[in-house]
Structure formats: C-alpha cells, structure tokens
Design an enzyme around this catalytic site. Structure first.
Site, mmCIF file in Angstrom:
data_model
loop_
_atom_site.group_PDB
_atom_site.id
_atom_site.type_symbol
_atom_site.label_atom_id
_atom_site.label_comp_id
_atom_site.label_asym_id
_atom_site.label_seq_id
_atom_site.Cartn_x
_atom_site.Cartn_y
_atom_site.Cartn_z
ATOM 1 N N CYS A 364 0.826 -1.208 0.000
ATOM 2 C CA CYS A 364 0.000 0.000 0.000
ATOM 3 C C CYS A 364 0.856 1.252 0.000
ATOM 4 O O CYS A 364 1.899 1.308 0.660
ATOM 5 C CB CYS A 364 -0.900 0.030 1.240
ATOM 6 S SG CYS A 364 -1.923 -1.440 1.405
ATOM 7 N N GLY A 392 -1.182 -0.965 -4.279
ATOM 8 C CA GLY A 392 -2.495 -0.340 -4.195
ATOM 9 C C GLY A 392 -2.325 1.056 -3.605
ATOM 10 O O GLY A 392 -1.545 1.262 -2.680
ATOM 11 N N ASN A 576 -5.775 4.095 2.627
ATOM 12 C CA ASN A 576 -5.233 3.518 1.397
ATOM 13 C C ASN A 576 -6.352 2.975 0.517
ATOM 14 O O ASN A 576 -7.524 3.310 0.700
ATOM 15 C CB ASN A 576 -4.240 2.407 1.743
ATOM 16 C CG ASN A 576 -4.931 1.223 2.405
ATOM 17 O OD1 ASN A 576 -5.781 1.407 3.271
ATOM 18 N ND2 ASN A 576 -4.579 0.023 2.008
ATOM 19 N N CYS A 578 -7.741 0.112 0.521
ATOM 20 C CA CYS A 578 -8.706 -0.761 1.190
ATOM 21 C C CYS A 578 -9.045 -0.305 2.604
ATOM 22 O O CYS A 578 -9.597 -1.086 3.385
ATOM 23 C CB CYS A 578 -8.187 -2.196 1.209
ATOM 24 S SG CYS A 578 -7.822 -2.840 -0.435
ATOM 25 N N GLU A 580 -7.457 0.225 5.393
ATOM 26 C CA GLU A 580 -6.904 -0.304 6.638
ATOM 27 C C GLU A 580 -5.605 0.383 7.054
ATOM 28 O O GLU A 580 -5.127 0.173 8.177
ATOM 29 C CB GLU A 580 -6.680 -1.824 6.543
ATOM 30 C CG GLU A 580 -5.404 -2.259 5.848
ATOM 31 C CD GLU A 580 -5.519 -2.292 4.333
ATOM 32 O OE1 GLU A 580 -4.637 -2.863 3.683
ATOM 33 O OE2 GLU A 580 -6.503 -1.753 3.809
ATOM 34 N N ILE A 765 -4.835 -14.107 -0.919
ATOM 35 C CA ILE A 765 -4.005 -15.002 -0.105
ATOM 36 C C ILE A 765 -4.864 -15.935 0.744
ATOM 37 O O ILE A 765 -4.446 -17.052 1.059
ATOM 38 C CB ILE A 765 -3.000 -14.220 0.765
ATOM 39 C CG1 ILE A 765 -3.699 -13.304 1.771
ATOM 40 C CG2 ILE A 765 -2.028 -13.448 -0.098
ATOM 41 C CD1 ILE A 765 -2.749 -12.701 2.796
#
Length: 974
Positions: A364, A392, A576, A578, A580, A765
C-alpha cells in the site's frame, strides 16, 4: 416405464415439441452413441414426473401441461444459451437443466423425487458395470509432436487414484467416469491433462474433499511442466517428486536466474541445505481454488511454461526476505516453514516479487496531492510507477482547490478536482500490473471541500461521462465536527482549500476552532468561495450515493489522527486503497505499508486460542515484515525515504470465521464479540512485543522519539484522545492481559516499527491457504467464486462435516442449498443450532459486525477493512449503521454490501463451467434508500442473533454495489 425413464432414454417415443432446438443438436447417450436432440422427450419426461407426484386428475393434468410447456422452453433455452447452437449435449447435461428448472420453478416435491431417482439410476448402472463392463473403443491421444498414440488408461487411473489417497469420502471411480465421458478420439495431451481436473471439480458441491483431488491433479500437470523444463524429464508420481525435490530446487534457481527472472543473489545461498529443508507433503494441502490461483498468477513462468513448484515458490519468497540476514539459510528455512504451513501468509506483492530482480514487496502507498499542476501530474505519475509493481494506492485530493476558485497565474477560475480525478482514473486502468491484476487507486476528499457534492457523483452511471470515474474507488474523509453537526441537525459550510489551507492539517479540537473561525469569515464576506448546506441533507446524500454506487466509503479523519502513534511526525491525510492503512503523508514522504496476515483458524482448537503457537507465528512474521523494508525495490524516492524513516508494517489476520466455527461460536453472539476482543488483544500484545525485540536487536525506527510509543502510550491507551475530543466514547475499554511490563519495555527499548497492525481484505491469499477472508462473515455456504483464474465452487467444509454427522448431507441438501443461495434458514430439517452457527452475511444483524470491529479497533494502531452487509437497506438503516460505526470509534469502513431480490439465472455446475449464480449487474433494480427516512439519530440497534432466520424463496439474489467476492478485479490489496 418409470415416470423419469423417458428422459433417461433418448430413444423413447416422442410426442410434441414445445421447445425448439437447432437441427444439428445431438444427445450423447451413456454408451457414447449420438442421437438427435428432441425437446419433446423432455416434455414427456416432465409430464410423467408431475403426474407421478401429483396424481392423474384431469384438472391437474391441464395445469401440468401448461407448467411443463414453460419448463421445457426454459430447459432448451438454457442448454443452447450455455453451450452454443451446435453443441452435442450429453444426457447428463439435459438432466442437469431439468433438475435446475424444477428447483427454480418452486416444484420442490418433483425436484426432490427427480434428484433421488437420478441417484438410484446411477447406482443401478454402477452395479451393472461392476458385473460386466463392455469393451470401449480404443482412444488415441495426439502428442505435442502431432503423433497419435494409444491412451494409457492405466496411467490415467493411477493418477486419479493417487490424487484421492488419504482423503475421506472421495473415490477415484466417479472422477474416472466423468473423465471418460469427456474424452474423444484424437484428444490432445493438454486436454487429456485437464479432463480429470475438471471432472473432479464437478464433484466438489457433493463432497468438498474433491477440491483437494482437483488440486492434486493440477499439481501432477505442474510436475510434468516444471520438471521437463528444469531437468528434462517428468516425475511420474508425487512420491517420486518428493525424492527429487532437493535436486530440482537447485536446478530451478539456476533456470530462474538464467531467464533473468530471479535475483542472482539467490545462487549464493546454500541451495543443498535449503532443498533438504523443503517439505514436499505440503504440496498436497491446497484446495483447488487456491492451487489454481497460485498456478495461474504466482508461480514463475517463461513463455507460458511454469517451472516453479509450490515448495520452491515458498522457499523463493523466504529467500528473498532473508537476503540481509546474517544466517540467511536458517532464517530462510524459518520463514519458509511459517508460510508453507499456511499459519501466516505474506501479501500478494511480496509473493509476486520476493527473490526476483524487481523486489517491490510493499502492498500500500498513500500520497497527498499538491495544489499545483506540477504536483498534480507528478502525483499521477507516481501512481503509475507505484502500480506497475502491484501497489495499491490511496490519494488525498483535499488540498487541490475547488471549482470556481481563483488561479493567480492565469487570473482564471479553477475547474476543480474532477477533471484531474478522471485522468487519475484512466491511469489506473492503463497500468494493470503486468496483466497480473488491475491497477487500483482510491481518492479521498474531506467533507468540507467545495467539490464534495460532485465528488459524491463520480461513480454514477448517468450524467456527463467526462466528470465520472467509473473505475476509481472514492472515500469520504469525515471530520468528527461534521458528524456532530449531523447529530445536532446543524449547518455545514463548504470551502475551497486555497482559502482555508490549514484545515487539511488539523484535527480534533484545533480543527473545530479553525473551522468555526472560517465560517465566521465566510459570513462576513471575507471568503469568496463557500457554500452553506444543511449537514443532515449532505449526510443523506452521502448515504444515498454509497448505496446506489458503492462509493464513496465512510472513513473518519479524527480517530485516525488522534490515535496515530506518529502524531508528532505529520498528519494522516487519507487511508489507502482498502481503508486499513492510516499513515502520515507529506510532499516529501509517500507512506508505504508492508502487509501479511495470520491465519487465525490455524491457531484455535476446540478449547480456544493456542497462545504459544500464535506468539511463535507473530514473532517470525514480524521479522519477515520488517525485512521487507530493507530489501524492497522502491519506484519513487519519497516512498523509500518514508519507509526507511518510519518502518511501518501491517500485521493482519484472516480465517476469523473459521476460528468461530472451530469454537462453535455464532457470529451473532456476545461470545463472538468477546472472542474478537480477546484474539486481537493477543495479536496486539505479541506484535508490539516482537517489534520491541527487533528494536533491541536492530535499533528503534528513526522517528521513534516523540511518538506515542516513546511516551508509553499504546494503541488501546490512545482511545482516551478520541473520548476527550468528543466528550466521551461509547466503547468497552476492558483488557485481559497485563500490559504494564510491555509498556515500560516500549518506552525504554523502543519500537522497530512505527505501526505494526492493520487488517487488510486478504482477497487472494486467503484463497491460497483455504481460509475464510480476513474478518469477513460467511458469504454463502455454497456459491461460486470468480476471479482471474476462472469460476470455483466454494462449499463450507465445516457445515458439511456437521451435516454428515447428522446424516443430513445428501443430493437433496445440495439442491436446497443451491435454491436458497447457500442459506440454511428455510431448510426445515436443519437444526436451529446449525442455522445460527452458519448464518450467512446477509442473515446476521450488521450491528454485530460493528461491535466486533469496535473491540478489535481499540487494540490496532492502524485500521481494518470492514465490509458491512445489509439485506434490505433503506435510509433509516444506513443512517443508524454508520452513526453506530462512528460512535463506537471505528477509524474506517469499507464496502457497503447490499442485497436485493431480482431474477438472475441459476444453473448447475456442469452446464455453466461452475456458475451457480450468473449475476446480472443491475443496480437500478435495487430500491434506492429514501432520504426522507433518514432522521435525527435513532438509538443504536441492539444486536439480534439472526434477523432473516427463514428467508422466503426467491429465484436468486443480486449482490450489487460493492467489490463482490465474485468480482475478478477485487484483489487489489492482497
């Protein structure tokens, strides 16, 4: 003749043709011979089936005739739609469509009788075949050299038998039978290799262990491919491969370096020692979805030839992370043992690139876009460079002046942020990470920005397309003051940042004071570009857009900054991609985070958490994550500067729902909320402890002095700052561990990492290790997941084990799960205990997710990717949900996942390559939330166990307006 024999026997007498099919269509009988496809036979079989179940009265016969005519048309349409006009249908394909049409039409008694009849007939045929098997014509296989050779049926049988070894409730016979059904004379070697894999795949819905059978058959194909390329000769079995692994490993490293794919430094390791440490038996632990994903996207390949076996893959990743260690071999083996056991997994960029020539291992990146052309296009260029190697990205756009703001250089007016966002959107599409996965970026904007109303519309499908960003994610960066104005139904003023430049840099009480000063200036006419709106009306529009388009997400600026350990080093301007990661950014620093996730399901027993195993996992994983920072390939200098100065990492988790299943805890329960608290406290304790140990060995990170860590303020202590700024916080603050000693060690020794925890989505993952995703609830107990590797049947194995124990797992149960979209609520014979334990995401009151997330958040120094599920959303529910998230002190939320009843096609596995639900994208079909229903804050909803215990049957469900579990592009974080 039985009520069903007409359909089973293509030569039965035909009468009438209510459906229509191409004249060229044929049906393959079970003896392998072809017959013309006649829809009339379907009609006859259906009529006999209905009459057998419902009786022979004239009234019922008339009704049955109409029903049968409609069903026959659906069946013929389904066959031709899926397979093409010239397809040769197998009799099983036809019967699959009949079974589907009966279930979709609500004819449950007939459908169940039909399913049971098919099973009986299959057993009868198997019994006959066991007594006397007719000789089958010899088949020829076309080699890669074009030469035809006889099919080695014995070798095929051996391969399937080996794939089934050691697995319960699976046998080679059905795999071989389905394989033979799809063979033909002149089949190619590649098609022959795929045939048993696909055959086993069709059985997964009946028995989840066939997923491992499919994976092992694919493994056999990989063995042939890899060993021929690396050593020149294939391995005939897994047992042979196990003996050859060490020798292969050294040759594999040499081949990878020769083809300029692997870092030449890997050759300097003691390859014999590492090869001897490989554990070939771990090749057999994959599920099919995980192994196919690994095969398609992660394993090293050249010109389409994959030459990296799974254990070589894990060791290559471990070697890349151990490059700067003193005893590199010992650490590489330690890292290998951890990730190959599936106890922990590195993020996708690390798996892609560790040990390669361009080891960009970070997940990230966060940037803050300046308010000038050079800065704006420099930021877009940085996006492209960061995305090139799987990063990302989150961009804070709040500093860019808004529409109508004055531009001194040209004496003109600004066009606002939207045109630049359009360019950033198109850049993300252009840079698709080498075809491995779609480039992804999220734009953040503070709620006081003058362009916020246009920002809300960016993902709409209507309006001027030049002012839309259909591919970019967007998120609201919401100050606490705005939420307080919403609660008070007060006014809210929008500004252009060039006239209020310090607002973006302030939070908490200083932000409120500055904002109120600017409001006074605006009222006095001292600020040119501003607009006053009703806070509640803007909030309603934010919720409406979130529901209609899935964006912008809701993230909260003040708790992200007030609780940041790095408050002294800068401001957190955004999260970021996503939501988190919460790290500070500036013009000279691009924040970087390095991710990996604990497989929590691997660390629980029926008695609870295995604390010693969890501590060992975290200690090794933290070392791996810290090593990423030093071996990383940085595409821009601002990222290198930031990462080396602050050294943040993000330890996350996956398999949370697996852990709850193992502990027999329903997600919708106080016990599950307490487990979220307990498990996250342990992870937090050991992650901080591991970072302290690394600091004692390697030194504290450079910006440690002045941080909250240096003051002995740990993540759960920082909750006080939010409570102080808001005048209180409704959150359970209890702790179970003794933190006093660790707090003192943090102050005196220091931390190796400025940040240590963040819970990412783990989209891919978790597939690789066969775990449930991140902190997600069970999506469905039976569904099909689609990604860039194809479509995969996903069955909840814990549920299947429980149903087997109760002798409830049978073909009818499979059919019921398909019909009810993986929900147990409406299946009468399932006990209430199991319905509660295996309630799916849309059946659980969403407030339980918020409560569990709030307990986790107090222990986390960053944030968590929290998806929220609403089965029947409306304005009032959305308002209550997001106010509850804010009141509980959550830093961020992620996608809002909604569900609405709409007609979509359902099909069985065999006729649609595995798609149980081919979802139509039709956001307009969902009822929009009613803004009028959003009123002053109602009291937070009390969690209830299961709100949709017995959903009404619907043809299917649309799950729209979110980054779907079935969306091939939703894999940007991990």
């Amino acid at each position: 003749m039985s009520a069903y024999d007409t359909l089973a026997d293509p030569q039965a007498t035909s009468a009438g043709k209510p459906g229509a099919a191409p004249a060229s269509a044929q049906v393959i009988r079970r003896d392998g011979r072809a017959a013309p496809f006649n829809p009339g036979k379907i009609s006859i079989a259906l009529t006999k089936a209905f009459l057998a179940v419902e009786g022979q009265s004239a009234a019922s016969s008339h009704r049955i005739h109409e029903i049968v005519a409609g069903l026959t048309e659906q069946i013929v349409a389904g066959l031709t739609r899926h397979t093409g006009a010239d397809r040769i249908f197998h009799i099983e394909d036809v019967q699959d469509q009949v079974e589907l049409a009966l279930m979709r039409g609500g004819h449950h008694k007939v459908a169940r009788a039909y399913v049971l009849y098919r099973e009986d007939r299959a057993r009868e045929r198997a019994a006959v075949a066991a007594v006397s098997t007719p000789s089958a014509p010899a088949l020829q296989v076309k080699g890669r050299d074009g030469v035809l050779r006889p099919l080695d049926a014995a070798a095929l049988a051996r391969a399937v038998a080996e794939a089934c070894e050691g697995l319960s409730d699976v046998t080679p016979e059905p795999v071989l039978a389905e394989t033979r059904r799809n063979l033909y004379d002149g089949i190619s070697e590649d098609e022959l290799a795929q045939a048993p894999i696909l055959a086993a795949r069709t059985l997964i819905e009946q028995e989840p262990n066939y997923s491992q059978v499919s994976a092992r058959l694919l493994l056999a194909e990989l063995r042939r491919e890899a060993l021929v390329f690396v050593e020149g000769t294939p391995a005939t079995s897994q047992a042979e491969m196990a003996a050859r692994y060490p020798e292969y490993f050294g040759a594999y490293i040499a081949r990878g370096i020769e083809h300029q794919l692997l870092n030449p430094e890997l050759a300097q390791f003691d390859l014999a020692r590492l090869g001897a440490a490989l554990k070939p038996e771990r090749d057999l632990q994959f599920q099919y979805l995980g192994f196919q994903t690994l095969y398609d996207r992660y394993l090293q390949q050249t010109q389409g030839i994959r030459f990296e076996m799974p254990q070589a893959f894990f060791m290559r990743v471990a070697m890349g992370l151990a490059l700067r260690e003193i005893d590199r071999e010992a650490r590489a083996i330690e890292f290998y043992d951890l990730i190959s056991s599936f106890d922990f997994m590195c993020s996708t960029p690390t798996l892609f690139n560790s040990g390669t020539r361009h080891s960009q291992l970070s997940s990230c990146f966060l940037t803050s876009v300046p308010d000038d052309l050079d800065g704006i296009f420099g930021a877009i260029r940085d996006n492209a460079l960061l995305a090139k190697y799987s990063g990302g990205i989150g961009n804070a756009w709040t500093r860019v002046r808004g529409l109508g703001a004055h531009i001194r250089g040209t004496n003109g007016q600004s066009q606002g942020i939207v045109p630049f966002l359009k360019v950033a959107n198109d850049t993300a599409i252009a840079v698709n990470q080498g075809g491995k996965r779609k480039g992804a970026v999220c734009a953040y904007l503070e709620t006081w920005h003058i362009d916020v109303e246009e920002f809300l519309d960016l993902r709409k499908n209507t309006g001027d397309d030049r002012r839309r960003t259909h591919d970019m994610n967007t998120a609201n960066w919401v100050p606490d003051l705005f939420m307080q104005r919403v609660e008070a139904d007060g006014e809210w003023t929008l500004f252009s940042p060039d006239e209020v430049p310090d607002l973006h840099e302030l939070y908490g009480i200083p932000f409120r004071e500055a904002y109120e000063r600017y409001e006074a200036k605006a009222r006095a006419g001292e600020i040119k570009v501003h607009k006053t709106v009703r806070a509640l009306e803007l909030w309603r529009r934010m919720l409406t857009m979130l529901f209609e388009t899935g964006h912008p997400w809701m993230t909260f600026k003040d708790p992200c900054n007030l609780r940041s350990p790095q408050r002294h080093a800068g401001v957190v301007h955004s999260s970021n991609l996503c939501t988190e990661i919460t790290l500070n950014t500036s013009d000279s620093e691009v924040a970087v985070c390095n991710l990996g996730s604990i497989n929590l399901g691997q660390h629980v027993t029926e008695k609870g958490l295995d604390r010693d195993r969890l501590a060992r996992t975290i200690r090794t994983a933290m070392r791996m994550l810290d090593n990423v920072i030093d071996v990383n390939f940085y595409t821009i200098p601002q990222a290198r500067r930031s990462n080396l100065r602050h050294r943040p990492v993000g330890m996350g988790l996956m398999g949370y729902q697996d852990a709850l299943h193992a502990l027999r805890l329903p997600l919708a329960s106080d016990e599950a909320v307490r487990f979220a608290d307990e498990s996250m406290e342990l992870i937090s304790y050991h992650a901080i402890e591991a970072s302290v140990e690394l600091a004692a060995e390697r030194g504290a990170y450079a910006s440690f002095p002045g941080s909250l860590w240096s003051q002995g303020i740990l993540p759960h202590d920082s909750v006080d700052f939010v409570a102080e700024a808001r005048g209180g916080l409704d959150l359970d603050r209890s702790a179970a561990l003794d933190w006093t000693g660790l707090r003192e060690r943090v102050k005196t020794i220091g931390m190796r990492n400025s940040n240590v925890m963040a819970i990412a989505p783990t989209a891919t993952i978790s597939n690789i290790v066969g775990a449930t995703q991140s902190i997600e609830p069970t999506f469905r107990n039976l569904y099909v997941k689609a990604n860039m590797s194809g479509d995969f049947t996903v069955v909840n194995p814990s549920l299947v084990r429980d149903l087997k124990a109760l002798e409830l797992w049978d073909p009818v149960m499979v059919s019921d799960l398909k019909y009810y979209d993986g929900s147990l609520g409406a299946i009468d014979r399932i006990p209430a205990e199991l319905k509660s334990l295996y309630a799916t995401a849309f059946e659980v009151d969403v407030s339980w997710l918020v409560e569990a997330a709030a307990r986790r958040q107090k222990w986390i120094d960053q944030a968590q990717s929290l998806n929220l599920y609403l089965a029947n959303p409306n304005g009032r529910k959305l308002d209550a949900l997001y106010r509850l998230a804010w009141r509980r002190g959550l830093k961020t939320t992620y996608y809002l996942r909604t569900q609405s009843a709409t007609h979509v096609e359902k099909s069985t596995l065999k006729t649609s390559d595995g798609k149980l639900n081919a979802v139509k994208v039709a956001p307009a079909a969902a009822p929009a939330p009613q803004p009028a229903a959003v009123v002053a804050a109602p009291p937070p909803p009390a969690p209830s166990a299961v709100v949709n215990a017995a959903p009404k049957p619907v043809p299917a469900t649309e799950v729209g307006n979110f980054c779907s579990l079935d969306d091939p592009t939703c894999e940007a974080c991990q």
